[in-house]
Design an enzyme around this catalytic site. Structure first.
Site, PDB file in Angstrom:
ATOM      1  N   ARG A   1       0.805  -1.228   0.000  1.00  0.00           N
ATOM      2  CA  ARG A   1       0.000   0.000   0.000  1.00  0.00           C
ATOM      3  C   ARG A   1       0.835   1.275   0.000  1.00  0.00           C
ATOM      4  O   ARG A   1       0.403   2.301  -0.516  1.00  0.00           O
ATOM      5  CB  ARG A   1      -0.936   0.014   1.210  1.00  0.00           C
ATOM      6  CG  ARG A   1      -1.978  -1.070   1.107  1.00  0.00           C
ATOM      7  CD  ARG A   1      -3.110  -0.816   2.060  1.00  0.00           C
ATOM      8  NE  ARG A   1      -4.138  -1.852   1.917  1.00  0.00           N
ATOM      9  CZ  ARG A   1      -5.251  -1.877   2.625  1.00  0.00           C
ATOM     10  NH1 ARG A   1      -5.490  -0.943   3.509  1.00  0.00           N
ATOM     11  NH2 ARG A   1      -6.136  -2.832   2.447  1.00  0.00           N
TER      12      ARG A   1
ATOM     13  N   ASP B   1     -16.488  10.339   4.352  1.00  0.00           N
ATOM     14  CA  ASP B   1     -15.397   9.382   4.411  1.00  0.00           C
ATOM     15  C   ASP B   1     -14.111  10.141   4.675  1.00  0.00           C
ATOM     16  O   ASP B   1     -14.005  11.332   4.394  1.00  0.00           O
ATOM     17  CB  ASP B   1     -15.284   8.576   3.112  1.00  0.00           C
ATOM     18  CG  ASP B   1     -14.501   7.283   3.313  1.00  0.00           C
ATOM     19  OD1 ASP B   1     -15.138   6.250   3.580  1.00  0.00           O
ATOM     20  OD2 ASP B   1     -13.256   7.301   3.233  1.00  0.00           O
TER      21      ASP B   1
END
Lengths: 134, 276
Positions: B33, B141
Site C-alpha cells: 500500500r 469518508d
C-alpha cells in the site's frame, strides 16, 4: 445438490464457469449451443441455466423463449452471461424472461452475487465466494 | 521487510490520525500500500517515506499515507438486510412517532458511495410506500480520492455487478463507455463530505439514522467507545444506529443497546431509560 446447465459455445468459458459453479456446490452440465441445451432440458430440467447470447444454431434469446414454453420451463432460474452489455440488450433479455444478467468478463464473486440475487445460493455461500483462491 | 522502529512509528501515526489500529500481523500491507505512495511523491521506498513522515507528520504526503492505509471495500446493498430494515421498519416507525416527514441519515464511512446510493435507490424504489417523505443523506469518508469517485457516481462493470440487481442497473444507471454512472436524480439525493471520525461531530447537525458499518472494526476499543458515545450525542433520542453484520456494542459501550429482534440495529440507551 442443485443442478446448473452452462450454455456457451466457448469451451473455455464453459470450463471456467464449471469450476466456479462446482465450488458453489452445483452439479454442472454443459451445452455448446441453444439446441443442445433444449435437448438437455427436455430430458432433465436444471435448477439454473447460465446462458450465452451469441451462439450457432440456436442463440441465447431463441433458447430462452423456447425453454420457457416447455413443461416445467418456468422453474429454472436463467442468468444471461454475455459480452452484450447495451441496456437495450439487457432490457430485452429481462422482458423475454431472464432472471438476472452477467456482463462478461465475469469472476467468481460476480457469479455468486448474481446467483444469490435470484435465490440459488445463500449469503454464507456468497461470503465464501469472496475469499481469495487458496 | 520494514524495520521494527518504522513499523511502530506508523502504528502510532495511523492511530493518531485516523484511529486505525494496525496489528503486528498487518506488516504485509505496508509494502503493497505504501510503496506506490512513496513512488508517487518521488521517494525511493517505504523507508524514505517513513523518514519524511517523521519530519513532516502533516500535509499532503501524510494524508496520502492515511488514505492508502484505509481499507475501501464496498458493494451495493451489502448484506441486504439493513436496506430492507431501513425502508420497511426504520423510516416508517420514525415517521409514525413524529408526524414529521423529514429524515436525516448519516453514512459515516461511505467509501466509494455504494452504501448511500443503495439507500437512495431503496427510497426511490419504495417512494409509493413513503409518500411525501424527504430523506437527506450525508455521506462522509476519511479519504478524499475515494469521495471524488463517490461523487462522480461512476462504476466499472465489475463494481455494478457486486450486489446490484440487474433491474436497478437498468433503472438507475446510464452506460458511459465501459463504465456505468448512477443517474443524476439519485446522485442529487446524497451529499458527500470529507470527514474524519476522530474529529468533533459538532457542525454535522443531528441525525435520525446513522450507518456506521464495518469501520469500527479497524479501531481499538477505547476509540470505538469514544466514537460510539459521540454518535449517541448527534443521534435523535428516538434514532437508530446501524452497525455491520459482524459488529457489536457489547463490552465496548453502553451508549447503545440492540433493537430487539433486528440484527445490526441499535437504539440509544437513554431512550430505554426514558420509556422504562
Amino acid at each position: 445438490m442443485k443442478t446448473c446447465l452452462v450454455v456457451d459455445d466457448s469451451p473455455f468459458i464453459r470450463k471456467v464457469a464449471r469450476k466456479i459453479l462446482e465450488e458453489l456446490s452445483f452439479e454442472v452440465s454443459e451445452a455448446g449451443n441453444g439446441q443442445e441445451a433444449l435437448d438437455h432440458c427436455v430430458v432433465t430440467m436444471p435448477d439454473a441455466i447460465l446462458l450465452d447470447w451469441n451462439m450457432p444454431v440456436v442463440d441465447g434469446p431463441q433458447f430462452l423463449e423456447a425453454v420457457r414454453a416447455l413443461e416445467g420451463g418456468t422453474r429454472p432460474k436463467i442468468v444471461f452471461c454475455t459480452t452484450e452489455n447495451h441496456p437495450g440488450h439487457i432490457a430485452r433479455a429481462l422482458i423475454a424472461g431472464a432472471d438476472e444478467y452477467i456482463m462478461k468478463p465475469f469472476d467468481r464473486e460476480i457469479l455468486a452475487y448474481k446467483f444469490q440475487e435470484v435465490g440459488l445460493i445463500d449469503a454464507d455461500a456468497l461470503a465464501d465466494a469472496g475469499k481469495p483462491l487458496a | 521487510m520494514i524495520a521494527a522502529g518504522d513499523y511502530e512509528f506508523l502504528q502510532q501515526f495511523l492511530k493518531q490520525r485516523s484511529g486505525l489500529n494496525l496489528s503486528q500481523e498487518k506488516q504485509y500491507l505496508i509494502e503493497s500500500r505504501l510503496a506506490p505512495v512513496a513512488r508517487k511523491v518521488g521517494l525511493a521506498g517505504v523507508e524514505q517515506l517513513v523518514a519524511r513522515l517523521r519530519t513532516a507528520p502533516s500535509g499532503a504526503v501524510a494524508d496520502a499515507v492515511v488514505e492508502a492505509m484505509t481499507t475501501n471495500e464496498s458493494s451495493f446493498f451489502r448484506d441486504k438486510t439493513p436496506f430492507e430494515t431501513f425502508v420497511s421498519f426504520v423510516v416508517p416507525s420514525l415517521i409514525d412517532r413524529r408526524g414529521s416527514r423529514r429524515i436525516r441519515v448519516w453514512c459515516a464511512a461511505a467509501s466509494t458511495g455504494q452504501e448511500p446510493y443503495s439507500l437512495a435507490m431503496t427510497l426511490k424504489e419504495n417512494a409509493h410506500l413513503l409518500p411525501g417523505v424527504t430523506v437527506e443523506i450525508l455521506a462522509t469518508d476519511l479519504a478524499g480520492h475515494v469521495l471524488e469517485r463517490a461523487r462522480a457516481g461512476l462504476y466499472s462493470a465489475f463494481e455494478v455487478q457486486r450486489g446490484l440487481p440487474i433491474q436497478y442497473l437498468l433503472k438507475y444507471f446510464e452506460q458511459k463507455g465501459d463504465q456505468w454512472q448512477i443517474r443524476p436524480e439519485i446522485r442529487a439525493m446524497v451529499q458527500f463530505r470529507q470527514f474524519n471520525l476522530l474529529q468533533s461531530f459538532a457542525g454535522l447537525g443531528t441525525f435520525d439514522i446513522i450507518f456506521c458499518r464495518n469501520v469500527l472494526i479497524y479501531f481499538d476499543i477505547p476509540t470505538k467507545a469514544d466514537v460510539l458515545s459521540r454518535m449517541a450525542k448527534v443521534l435523535a433520542p428516538d434514532g437508530y444506529l446501524v452497525l455491520g453484520a459482524a459488529e457489536t456494542v457489547m463490552g465496548i459501550s453502553d451508549a447503545f443497546r440492540s433493537a430487539s429482534g433486528r440484527p445490526g440495529l441499535y437504539v440509544a440507551n437513554r431512550l430505554a431509560e426514558a420509556t422504562a
